[in-house]
Design an enzyme around this catalytic site. Sequence first.
Site, PDB file in Angstrom:
ATOM      1  CE1 TYR A  85      -0.278   2.259   4.134  1.00 35.78           C
ATOM      2  CE2 TYR A  85       0.537   0.070   4.624  1.00 35.78           C
ATOM      3  CZ  TYR A  85       0.346   1.387   4.989  1.00 35.78           C
ATOM      4  OH  TYR A  85       0.775   1.833   6.223  1.00 35.78           O
ATOM      5  CB  CYS A  86       1.537   3.924  -1.797  1.00 30.20           C
ATOM      6  SG  CYS A  86       0.349   3.967  -3.155  1.00 30.20           S
ATOM      7  NE  ARG A  87      -1.149  10.957  -2.109  1.00 31.34           N
ATOM      8  CZ  ARG A  87      -2.239  11.311  -2.804  1.00 31.34           C
ATOM      9  NH1 ARG A  87      -3.363  11.567  -2.187  1.00 31.34           N
ATOM     10  NH2 ARG A  87      -2.188  11.404  -4.107  1.00 31.34           N
TER      11      ARG A  87
ATOM     12  CE1 TYR B 251      -2.367   7.919   6.220  1.00 26.10           C
ATOM     13  CE2 TYR B 251      -3.723   9.296   4.818  1.00 26.10           C
ATOM     14  CZ  TYR B 251      -3.098   9.076   6.021  1.00 26.10           C
ATOM     15  OH  TYR B 251      -3.210   9.999   7.020  1.00 26.10           O
TER      16      TYR B 251
END
Length: 132
Positions: free
Chosen positions: A94-96, A123
């Site tokens: 996952y990231c933003r 996120y």
Amino acid sequence: RRRGVLRRRRGDAAAAPATDVDKRFVQRLLERGHPDEYVLLDVRNERELAHGCIDTSVNVPLPELPAAVAADDAHWRRRYNIGKPRRDDLIVCYCRSGQRSEVARQLLAARGYQRVFNYAGSYIDWFGRSYN
């Protein structure tokens, strides 16, 4: 589509394996799984961590990921405080927003990791907000 199930990316052939997971899948992983049974890989850069992270996640910024994948278990333990994931471990990236985590998923899959997925909402979906 049922919530929480894996889904294919648009344009993939029907026989292609699913690559995305959603919030419900990650919630179930945290509720029912043991951290030794999966790796929740946060590929955001270190300054983004001030905005919060998902419990049990390990941060390996995307620019570091190619070198990290090539590194040995001792490096992972020193740098990331976990053992190096095995090629058959369940890994959720996952990231933003889900874009960098998809790049990470593709990189890991290309390096032979067999059970690697992208949390497409990342996120923003998890926390219900964004940041710049």
